[in-house]
Design an enzyme around this catalytic site. Structure first.
Site, PDB file in Angstrom:
ATOM      1  N   LYS A  52       0.946  -1.342  -0.015  1.00 55.97           N
ATOM      2  CA  LYS A  52      -0.045  -0.077   0.052  1.00 55.97           C
ATOM      3  C   LYS A  52       0.804   1.345   0.077  1.00 55.97           C
ATOM      4  O   LYS A  52       0.640   2.021  -0.689  1.00 55.97           O
ATOM      5  CB  LYS A  52      -0.780  -0.062   1.315  1.00 55.97           C
ATOM      6  CG  LYS A  52      -2.066  -1.232   1.055  1.00 55.97           C
ATOM      7  CD  LYS A  52      -2.909  -1.283   2.259  1.00 55.97           C
ATOM      8  CE  LYS A  52      -3.860  -2.527   1.991  1.00 55.97           C
ATOM      9  NZ  LYS A  52      -4.492  -2.936   3.151  1.00 55.97           N
ATOM     10  N   GLN A  96      -4.910  -1.688   9.156  1.00 55.86           N
ATOM     11  CA  GLN A  96      -4.765  -3.118   8.612  1.00 55.86           C
ATOM     12  C   GLN A  96      -5.358  -4.258   9.744  1.00 55.86           C
ATOM     13  O   GLN A  96      -4.965  -4.331  10.749  1.00 55.86           O
ATOM     14  CB  GLN A  96      -3.111  -3.273   8.436  1.00 55.86           C
ATOM     15  CG  GLN A  96      -2.842  -4.584   7.699  1.00 55.86           C
ATOM     16  CD  GLN A  96      -3.361  -4.656   6.221  1.00 55.86           C
ATOM     17  OE1 GLN A  96      -3.211  -3.558   5.361  1.00 55.86           O
ATOM     18  NE2 GLN A  96      -4.138  -5.699   5.909  1.00 55.86           N
ATOM     19  N   ASP A 119     -11.328   2.512   3.346  1.00 53.62           N
ATOM     20  CA  ASP A 119     -11.852   1.154   3.016  1.00 53.62           C
ATOM     21  C   ASP A 119     -13.260   0.720   3.026  1.00 53.62           C
ATOM     22  O   ASP A 119     -13.703  -0.313   2.468  1.00 53.62           O
ATOM     23  CB  ASP A 119     -11.361   0.284   4.397  1.00 53.62           C
ATOM     24  CG  ASP A 119      -9.996  -0.607   4.180  1.00 53.62           C
ATOM     25  OD1 ASP A 119      -9.600  -0.647   3.086  1.00 53.62           O
ATOM     26  OD2 ASP A 119      -9.404  -0.942   5.207  1.00 53.62           O
TER      27      ASP A 119
END
Ligand code: NAP
Length: 285
Positions: A52, A96, A119
């Site tokens: 990422k 995460q 997200d």
């Protein structure tokens, strides 16, 4: 023989588009920024976080990493989220998963400012997806739609079957296909006559988490088969939920694993960070 959908190439094209948008924002004095939070030392999570950060660097997004020890308390983590919510140079916050045991992932997500929830896991964003009034889309399902679009597979009016009903893949996937006027069926572990239902699909999306679960006899000739799975076969080799070698003989389109849906997830995350920067600066998205 199916056309193989090249997720790597399509993801590169999506990242290129995002990079152009970042350049345009920077020219306006807006520097998009992403904060990535990782707790503990899960090796797979470390790889995801590194990828990422690499993607951010490649397209010109500013990124910050917060690597916290596994002993971090819920209060400490929530305090960090609160600080990041207020931070002006951060447009997107990504925590995460999985979090170490003892930390409440749901509470963490619910404390992220919905406008920074790149997200799209926050209940506000999930609700917006449900009513079709969304800005952020969850990265993996959005990546599947992008793969279909850029491969010329039309969704409208098609029979779509999604196998899997998780909150991060199956359910939002079904909603996105529905918003695109697909006729959608969601299957799960209690579905009866699964093979029969799958065989009706013009577009079959597998998000099960079981290696080579979708076999040739479950696929309608000519169908587009999208494999979200990231599994290990009997030799420990990365594979998907679809028996690729057999299914490619009969499908119209198919995504490989690796090189299909996987690369799209990070590309769509970059798109969401750009979108977040625009929203927070009052620009149209
Ligand atoms: P999950 O939360 O474990 O959900 C799996 C789903 O599959 C559940 O809804 C389950 O049904 C269903 N299922 C399990 N066994 C089944 C069976 N025998 N017949 C029919 N349905 C069955 O998994 P997930 O998070 O959605 O992930 C699914 C796969 O996608 C995994 O391999 C994961 O690694 C991969 N993934 C990839 C990406 C990417 O970027 N490419 C991103 C996320 C996930 P029940 O609800 O009834 O239990």
């Amino acid at each position: 023989m199916a056309e193989i959908i090249d997720g790597k190439a399509i993801a590169a094209a999506v990242r290129q588009d995002a990079a152009a948008e970042v350049r345009a924002l920077v020219e306006k004095g807006i520097q998009p920024g992403l904060a990535v939070v990782i707790v503990g030392d899960d090796p797979a999570s470390r790889i995801y976080v590194n990828n990422k950060k690499k993607a951010c660097q490649e397209i010109g997004v500013y990124s910050e990493e917060y690597a916290l020890p596994a002993t971090t308390t819920q209060e400490e983590l929530l305090q960090l989220i609160e600080n990041l919510n207020k931070k002006k140079d951060i447009n997107g916050i990504l925590v995460q998963s999985p979090l170490p045991q003892g930390l409440d992932e749901k509470a963490v997500v619910e404390n992220i400012d919905p406008q920074k929830d790149v997200d799209a896991f926050h209940a506000v964003n999930v609700g917006k997806i449900m009513i079709g009034d969304f800005q952020f889309l969850p990265c993996t399902p959005a990546g599947v739609i992008e793969l279909l679009d850029r491969s010329g597979v039309s969704i409208e009016g098609k029979r779509c079957v999604v196998v899997g009903r998780s909150n991060i893949v199956g359910k939002p996937m079904a909603m996105l296909l529905l918003h695109r006027n697909g006729t959608v069926t969601i299957c799960h572990s209690r579905t009866q006559n699964l093979a029969e239902v799958c065989r009706e699909a013009d577009i079959l999306v597998a998000a099960v988490g079981r290696p080579k679960f979708i076999t040739k006899d479950m696929v309608k000739p000519g169908a587009a088969v999208i494999d979200v799975g990231m599994d290990r076969d009997e030799n420990g080799k990365l594979c998907g939920d679809v028996d690729f070698d057999a299914v490619k003989e009969i499908a119209g389109y198919i995504t490989p694993v690796p090189g299909g849906v996987g690369p799209m997830t990070i590309a769509m995350l970059m798109k969401n960070v750009v979108c977040a920067a625009k929203i927070q600066n009052g620009l149209p998205v």
